[in-house]
Motif scaffolding. Structure first.
Motif, PDB file in Angstrom:
ATOM      1  N   LEU A  46       1.407   5.921 -12.156  1.00  0.00           N
ATOM      2  CA  LEU A  46       2.177   7.165 -12.058  1.00  0.00           C
ATOM      3  C   LEU A  46       2.739   7.507 -13.433  1.00  0.00           C
ATOM      4  O   LEU A  46       3.290   6.639 -14.107  1.00  0.00           O
ATOM      5  N   SER A  50       8.273  13.879 -13.806  1.00  0.00           N
ATOM      6  CA  SER A  50       7.733  14.346 -12.548  1.00  0.00           C
ATOM      7  C   SER A  50       8.310  15.731 -12.279  1.00  0.00           C
ATOM      8  O   SER A  50       9.508  15.929 -12.434  1.00  0.00           O
ATOM      9  N   SER A  78       4.599  12.433  -8.876  1.00  0.00           N
ATOM     10  CA  SER A  78       4.700  10.995  -9.160  1.00  0.00           C
ATOM     11  C   SER A  78       6.012  10.447  -8.601  1.00  0.00           C
ATOM     12  O   SER A  78       6.068   9.307  -8.162  1.00  0.00           O
ATOM     13  N   ARG A  81       5.641   9.885  -4.868  1.00  0.00           N
ATOM     14  CA  ARG A  81       4.816   8.683  -4.657  1.00  0.00           C
ATOM     15  C   ARG A  81       5.669   7.424  -4.862  1.00  0.00           C
ATOM     16  O   ARG A  81       5.601   6.485  -4.093  1.00  0.00           O
TER      17      ARG A  81
END
Ligand SMILES: Nc1nc2c(ncn2[C@@H]2O[C@H](COP(=O)(O)OP(=O)(O)OP(=O)(O)O)[C@@H](O)[C@H]2O)c(=O)[nH]1
Ligand SMILES: [Mg+2]
Ligand SMILES: [Zn+2]
Length: 436
Positions: A46, A50, A78, A81
């Motif tokens: 990642l 973000s 990201s 996630r």
């Protein structure tokens, strides 16, 4: 239709069914179904920053369409996630972090804790106390937190271990800035060969930073062996946990150093967080180990320091006789003791720096009067000139012993344990029953 024709048809049908099923099985096995045993361990990378996006659906999947916040919804970023991975922990979460100020990550950790996931946090001593740090909130919730106790070393690790099998690590600090504005990276993996060393490192650090066994002096200090021995020595009849509290710069650290090491320095190095020293004294042929905690007086460390009040049997509440404000604050400190410690805790009010008679702003009688009002014993003292330092500690030990004898006359007290008190009353990092 003849019987032969019927049998032929049935035979052909059966072959077709078998072939069809095999084909389906082949399709599923090869293309749709991951084969058993051949599943690849998770590997995900990642990158940050973000983009800002709503993460509410991770907490309330049913409310995904009803969230009214202004952030974009339904984005897979990201950060979402990362949160998804974090929230997948079912049994344990071990965090080793430099800084932790991201409220969304803190929310996830608190949620896991409330679900019964065992959370342990190892963090940096200085950064756990900065403004915005989430560590105080985690402590309040009863999460076990340990800080890097070595004064000269920073905790720069950044990793999370989930259920002992998933590792999240990379350059990312758990701060708002790092997530939203920095170029950072994170790897998420279940590769056992990568996970294991992190697990070992965490366990090693967790043990090394157990505040109870912490050795205060530096390795090169010849006194260290004695301090170390004292700290680990289990040969005692009683252990008393004592705390020194009061405004910043009243002389708490100086007082402890005078008592434990018979040293004094006029340089002022404000204490960060909390630290302790161990000293053994003898009373009525009993060996009493004193675990004396020196707290930071600065307001910003208050959440951390009050977490240590639990289980303390005695307090030295200190003010500076040349500083009115520190005297006015005594009442507040007394309230803190009432709020966070147990009812039988004994308190001595200490007016420090009595060597500075010319600068005195608090009269001895005022100190004595306030002590009477609060029901505390009272001393004026000087860490600098070594006036009443030993006497203050001896008196505190005496009044704790008296209290113990009182309760032994009635119900057996948990303190009056001749095998040495249990470690239940030794420091934990939280107020709410954390038993780490
Ligand atoms: N004259 C005099 N100075 C003292 C005495 N005790 C401490 N000091 C000085 O007061 C300053 C503050 O002392 P500390 O012991 O660091 O204060 P503290 O209460 O631990 O402060 P925090 O860690 O910020 O809470 C230092 O410069 C000490 O040298 C004393 O008895 N007499
Ligand atoms: Mg100090
Ligand atoms: Zn939203």
């Amino acid at each position: 239709m003849s019987l032969v024709a019927l049998l032929k048809m049935l035979g052909l049908g059966a072959v077709a069914i078998v072939l069809g099923l095999e084909g389906l099985d082949w399709l599923l096995a090869l293309h749709l179904w991951p084969r058993r045993g051949s599943r690849q361990p998770l590997k995900e990378v990642l990158f940050f920053p973000s983009p800002a996006a709503c993460v509410e659906h991770l907490y309330n999947p049913l409310r995904v369409h009803s969230c009214l916040c202004p952030l974009p919804h339904g984005l897979n970023t990201s950060f979402t996630r990362l949160l998804e991975h974090l929230l997948s922990a079912c049994v344990s979460l071990d965090l080793c972090l430099f800084s932790f100020s991201n409220t969304e990550l803190s929310r996830a950790v608190l949620l896991l804790h409330s679900r019964g996931v065992r959370v342990r946090v190892l963090t940096d001593r200085v950064y756990m106390a900065i403004t915005g740090s989430q560590i105080g909130i985690l402590l309040k919730a009863g999460i076990c937190v340990r800080q890097e106790l070595a004064i000269t070393m920073h905790m720069h690790h950044k990793f999370a271990l989930l259920d002992g099998r998933k590792l999240i690590t990379g350059s990312l600090n758990w701060t708002m800035t790092a997530v939203q504005s920095n170029k950072e990276n994170v790897i998420v993996t279940e590769e056992p060969e990568l996970v294991r060393p992190y697990e070992d490192e965490f366990n090693k650090l967790w043990e090394a930073n157990d505040p109870f066994l912490y050795k205060m002096a530096s390795v090169s200090d010849p006194r260290q062996t004695q301090v170390q021995k004292d700290a680990a020595d289990q040969n005692f009849d009683y252990m008393f946990k004592l705390l020194i509290i009061g405004n910043s710069s009243v002389g708490k650290t100086s007082f402890l150093f005078r008592y434990a090491d018979d040293s004094f320095t006029s340089a002022f190095v404000s204490t960060v967080g909390i630290d302790f020293k161990v000293k053994t004294v003898y009373r009525n042929e009993k060996r009493i180990k004193l675990q004396i905690w020196d707290t930071a007086g600065q307001e910003r460390y208050r959440t951390i320091t009050t977490a240590y009040y639990r289980g303390a049997m005695g307090f030295l509440l200190m003010y500076d006789i040349t500083n009115q404000e520190s005297f006015y604050a005594v009442q507040d400190w007394a309230t803190q003791i009432k709020t966070y410690s147990w009812d039988n805790a004994q308190v001595i009010l200490v007016g420090n720096k009595c060597d500075l008679e010319d600068d005195r702003l608090v009269a001895t009688e005022d100190g004595q009067r306030l002590a009477n009002e609060l029901g505390f014993q009272f001393f004026e003292a000087s860490a600098k000139d070594n006036i009443n330092v030993k006497q203050v500690f001896e008196r505190l030990v005496d009044i704790i012993c008296d209290k113990m004898n009182e309760s032994m006359d009635g119900q057996p007290s948990p303190l009056a344990n001749h095998k040495g008190p249990s470690l239940e009353d030794t420091p934990t990092n939280s107020q709410n029953g954390c038993s780490c």
